[in-house]
Design a protein around this motif. Structure first.
Motif, short mmCIF file in Angstrom:
data_model
loop_
_atom_site.label_atom_id
_atom_site.label_comp_id
_atom_site.label_asym_id
_atom_site.label_seq_id
_atom_site.Cartn_x
_atom_site.Cartn_y
_atom_site.Cartn_z
N ASN A 73 47.59 19.15 43.40
CA ASN A 73 46.41 19.06 42.54
C ASN A 73 45.95 20.41 42.00
N ALA A 74 46.19 21.47 42.78
CA ALA A 74 45.77 22.81 42.37
C ALA A 74 46.83 23.80 42.85
N PRO A 75 47.83 24.10 42.02
CA PRO A 75 48.98 24.92 42.45
C PRO A 75 48.61 26.28 43.04
N HIS A 76 47.44 26.82 42.68
CA HIS A 76 47.06 28.12 43.21
C HIS A 76 46.08 28.02 44.38
N SER A 77 46.03 26.87 45.02
CA SER A 77 45.11 26.72 46.15
C SER A 77 45.70 27.28 47.45
N TRP A 78 47.04 27.44 47.50
CA TRP A 78 47.70 28.01 48.66
C TRP A 78 48.70 29.06 48.20
N ARG A 79 48.93 30.05 49.07
CA ARG A 79 49.87 31.13 48.73
C ARG A 79 50.69 31.47 49.98
N TYR A 80 51.99 31.65 49.77
CA TYR A 80 52.89 31.99 50.88
C TYR A 80 53.09 33.50 50.89
N GLU A 81 52.62 34.13 51.96
CA GLU A 81 52.78 35.58 52.08
C GLU A 81 52.85 35.97 53.55
N PRO A 90 41.11 32.67 44.39
CA PRO A 90 41.36 33.71 43.39
C PRO A 90 40.24 34.75 43.40
N PRO A 91 40.57 36.00 43.07
CA PRO A 91 39.54 37.04 43.07
C PRO A 91 38.47 36.74 42.04
N ALA A 92 37.29 37.24 42.32
CA ALA A 92 36.17 37.03 41.39
C ALA A 92 36.43 37.77 40.09
N THR A 93 35.80 37.30 39.03
CA THR A 93 35.91 37.93 37.71
C THR A 93 34.51 38.25 37.19
N ALA A 94 34.49 38.99 36.09
CA ALA A 94 33.20 39.30 35.46
C ALA A 94 32.49 38.03 35.03
N ASP A 95 33.26 37.02 34.63
CA ASP A 95 32.65 35.74 34.25
C ASP A 95 31.95 35.09 35.43
N ASP A 96 32.52 35.25 36.64
CA ASP A 96 31.87 34.71 37.83
C ASP A 96 30.52 35.41 38.06
N VAL A 97 30.49 36.71 37.82
CA VAL A 97 29.24 37.45 37.97
C VAL A 97 28.21 36.96 36.95
N ASN A 98 28.66 36.77 35.71
CA ASN A 98 27.75 36.28 34.67
C ASN A 98 27.19 34.91 35.01
N ARG A 99 28.05 34.05 35.55
CA ARG A 99 27.59 32.71 35.91
C ARG A 99 26.54 32.77 37.03
N GLU A 100 26.78 33.65 38.00
CA GLU A 100 25.81 33.76 39.10
C GLU A 100 24.49 34.34 38.59
N ARG A 101 24.58 35.31 37.69
CA ARG A 101 23.36 35.87 37.11
C ARG A 101 22.58 34.79 36.37
N ALA A 102 23.28 33.99 35.56
CA ALA A 102 22.61 32.92 34.81
C ALA A 102 21.99 31.90 35.76
N ARG A 103 22.70 31.60 36.85
CA ARG A 103 22.16 30.64 37.82
C ARG A 103 20.87 31.16 38.43
N PRO A 189 37.79 46.91 43.75
CA PRO A 189 37.79 45.58 43.14
C PRO A 189 36.43 44.91 43.26
N LEU A 190 36.27 43.80 42.56
CA LEU A 190 35.05 43.04 42.67
C LEU A 190 34.94 42.44 44.08
N PRO A 191 33.74 42.23 44.57
CA PRO A 191 33.59 41.58 45.88
C PRO A 191 34.21 40.18 45.86
N VAL A 192 34.67 39.73 47.01
CA VAL A 192 35.24 38.39 47.10
C VAL A 192 34.20 37.34 46.75
N ASP A 193 32.98 37.55 47.26
CA ASP A 193 31.90 36.59 47.02
C ASP A 193 30.80 37.27 46.22
N VAL A 194 30.82 37.10 44.90
CA VAL A 194 29.82 37.74 44.07
C VAL A 194 28.50 37.00 44.09
#
Length: 202
Positions: A73-81, A90-103, A189-194
């Motif tokens: 259902n979500a190919p990037h939900s698991w990673r083999y390493e 996935p790492p946070a992005t600037a868009d994630d920060v903007n969404r949290e600010r708007a919230r 890098p951006l924090p994991v949990d913005v």
């Protein structure tokens, strides 16, 4: 039936395999059937070995039913390493920060016991009330009450100075949220949990 997956060099899934579809990973190799006898007139051919199913590669990794479903259902939900399959966020992005600010702007904050929310219509109403309060003060009126219904649907009767103070505190809070969002986006890098409260003004 068991399930398997192969992975790309970046650790994300390349292909999924289900024994229900591809057959068993190890296929039986049969020997010659023994000669019929009175006790066993139709003897079965014995399994003498097991062979790798060519449709499931040697490098395929066994995964659980849940992992198979989540990866499907979500190919990037698991990673083999590092030799293990790990949940991947996935790492946070600037868009994630903007969404949290708007919230946080929309949620607003409680100022002197008044819940001030930041939806567009709320901000317009607050600004209009502040302009009206300024006009009253300019006319020497510091006592006329304005009823302000807050985000919890509670009415507050405020004098012009109180309206202006509430508007200013709300505007300062929004400005602080913007400043915090810029500081977060400057991190590398951006924090994991913005969304963590420690990054934002209370």
């Amino acid at each position: 039936m068991a399930k398997f997956a192969t992975f790309k060099p970046d650790g994300f899934v390349f292909r999924l395999y289900d024994e229900t579809i591809y057959g068993l990973r190890l296929l039986p190799v049969y020997g010659e059937a023994p000669s019929p006898s009175e006790e066993n007139p139709n003897p079965a051919r014995p399994i003498v070995n097991w062979a790798q199913n060519p449709d499931i590669p040697d490098e395929a990794i066994a995964i659980t039913e849940q992992q198979w479903t989540e990866i499907f259902n979500a190919p990037h939900s698991w990673r083999y390493e590092a030799g293990a399959l790990q949940p991947y966020e996935p790492p946070a992005t600037a868009d994630d920060v903007n969404r949290e600010r708007a919230r946080r702007i929309t949620a607003g904050k409680t100022i002197d016991g008044i819940a001030v929310t930041g939806r567009d219509e709320d901000a317009r109403n607050m600004t209009n009330l502040a302009l009206a309060a300024q006009l009253r003060l300019g006319q020497g009126d510091a006592t006329t009450l304005t009823t302000f219904r807050d985000g919890s649907n509670t009415d507050h009767d405020l004098t012009p100075p109180q309206v202006l103070a509430l508007w200013q505190a709300s505007a300062e809070y929004v400005s602080a949220l913007y400043a915090a969002s810029w500081a977060i986006k400057a991190m590398d890098p951006l924090p994991v949990d913005v969304t963590a409260d420690g990054f934002w003004p209370s």
